[in-house]
Structures are given as structure tokens and as C-alpha cells.
Design a protein around this motif. Structure first.
Motif, mmCIF file in Angstrom:
data_model
loop_
_atom_site.group_PDB
_atom_site.id
_atom_site.type_symbol
_atom_site.label_atom_id
_atom_site.label_comp_id
_atom_site.label_asym_id
_atom_site.label_seq_id
_atom_site.Cartn_x
_atom_site.Cartn_y
_atom_site.Cartn_z
ATOM 1 N N TRP A 31 0.900 -1.178 0.063
ATOM 2 C CA TRP A 31 0.040 0.138 0.024
ATOM 3 C C TRP A 31 0.881 1.397 -0.145
ATOM 4 N N TRP A 73 -9.229 7.323 10.793
ATOM 5 C CA TRP A 73 -9.063 6.468 9.641
ATOM 6 C C TRP A 73 -7.670 5.818 10.249
ATOM 7 N N ALA A 108 -12.269 3.285 10.544
ATOM 8 C CA ALA A 108 -12.285 2.536 9.230
ATOM 9 C C ALA A 108 -10.745 2.245 9.038
ATOM 10 N N GLN A 110 -8.321 -0.019 5.546
ATOM 11 C CA GLN A 110 -8.286 -0.889 4.308
ATOM 12 C C GLN A 110 -7.440 -1.784 4.547
ATOM 13 N N THR A 111 -7.525 -3.160 4.510
ATOM 14 C CA THR A 111 -6.450 -4.279 4.422
ATOM 15 C C THR A 111 -6.782 -5.443 3.547
ATOM 16 N N ARG A 112 -5.537 -5.759 3.036
ATOM 17 C CA ARG A 112 -5.936 -7.042 2.261
ATOM 18 C C ARG A 112 -5.614 -8.486 2.855
ATOM 19 N N GLN A 115 -6.940 -8.981 8.289
ATOM 20 C CA GLN A 115 -8.303 -8.931 8.880
ATOM 21 C C GLN A 115 -8.453 -9.437 10.328
ATOM 22 N N ASN A 126 -15.870 -6.472 4.656
ATOM 23 C CA ASN A 126 -15.320 -7.108 3.771
ATOM 24 C C ASN A 126 -13.809 -7.124 3.895
ATOM 25 N N SER A 127 -13.118 -8.014 2.752
ATOM 26 C CA SER A 127 -11.689 -8.009 3.064
ATOM 27 C C SER A 127 -10.944 -6.730 2.405
ATOM 28 N N ALA A 128 -11.630 -5.858 1.831
ATOM 29 C CA ALA A 128 -10.871 -4.701 1.731
ATOM 30 C C ALA A 128 -11.080 -3.614 2.533
ATOM 31 N N LEU A 129 -12.274 -3.208 2.983
ATOM 32 C CA LEU A 129 -12.812 -2.091 3.977
ATOM 33 C C LEU A 129 -13.405 -2.724 5.312
ATOM 34 N N SER A 131 -14.580 -1.480 9.190
ATOM 35 C CA SER A 131 -14.820 -0.342 10.216
ATOM 36 C C SER A 131 -15.487 -1.002 11.466
#
Length: 136
Positions: A31, A73, A108, A110-112, A115, A126-129, A131
Motif C-alpha cells: 500500500w 482512519w 475505518a 483498508q487491508t488485504r 483482517q 469485507n476483505s478490503a474495507l 470499520s
């Protein structure tokens, strides 16, 4: 603020951030690999930063981008490869979510691939976003 544990230190003092180290750590991630050092310097100046040290050497970093009231964030949680797997990234998150400037705010990120780490702190999605729930 400062937190100490098992010979490690986390501080939110941005004057202590070792920009060369943070830039190198982020350059090795999926990232942050295209961020020039000047951008890293600007983001540090505008965030609540959590710098992790072993002695005088910075070995980890994380930051909160926040309005200091309702929303935060979470970004750039990273630890030197040789220190990963020892709970230090989790400790950075513990310090971040309990920091008085952001505690209780919706968060919030984001992570790939992390999790499981963030779910421990109430993040879902979900796997991207991911919160946290809105708190009163």
C-alpha cells in the motif's frame, strides 16, 4: 503519550518519528510502495503517529487520521520483518484505539491481509474495507 512494554516503547510524539525508517518500512508494503519521502513527511505532520522503538531504533509505525471527535482512519500499521509475529503490531493497535484523541470514534481502515488482527479490535467488513460500529 508513551507506552512501555517488554523493553519496547511506543510514542505519539511526531518529533520522534524517524522518517527514513518509516519511508523504508512503507516502501516495502503493497500500500505504501509509491510514496515519496516528502509525502511521508506530510502525512506524519497531519496524523497522530504511533512510533515503536527497540532502544533508539524505530522498528514499527502506525497512524490515525482523525477529526478527533467522531471519525478515525487507521493507516500504515507496519513492523520490521524480524519483529513480526511477536504481538507488536497488535500493541500498536491497542495504543491507537485507546488514545484519548480517538477513543470512542468510529474507525475505518483498508487491508488485504490482516483482517484477523483488526477483528480483535472490533473491526468488521469485507476483505478490503473494515470499520467499527458507531458509538454514542
Amino acid at each position: 503519550m508513551e507506552w512501555r512494554k517488554d523493553g519496547f516503547l511506543i510514542t505519539d510524539d511526531t518529533s520522534e518519528v524517524q522518517l527514513d525508517v518509516v519511508h523504508r518500512l512503507l516502501a516495502a508494503t503493497y500500500w505504501g510502495d509509491r510514496r515519496p519521502k516528502e509525502i511521508v513527511e506530510r502525512m506524519v505532520a497531519e496524523s497522530i503517529c504511533f512510533s515503536l522503538y527497540s532502544g533508539p531504533t524505530q522498528i514499527g509505525f502506525g497512524r490515525a487520521v482523525t477529526d478527533r471527535a467522531t471519525f478515525t482512519w487507521v493507516a500504515d500499521i507496519v513492523v520490521e520483518p524480524e519483529y513480526r509475529g511477536s504481538g507488536l503490531g497488535q500493541w500498536i493497535m491497542e495504543c491507537l484505539v485507546m488514545h484519548p484523541a480517538v477513543k470512542g470514534a468510529q474507525m475505518a481502515l483498508q487491508t488485504r491481509d490482516a483482517q484477523g488482527l483488526y477483528e480483535k479490535f472490533g473491526f468488521f467488513g469485507n476483505s478490503a474495507l473494515m470499520s467499527t460500529k458507531v458509538t454514542d
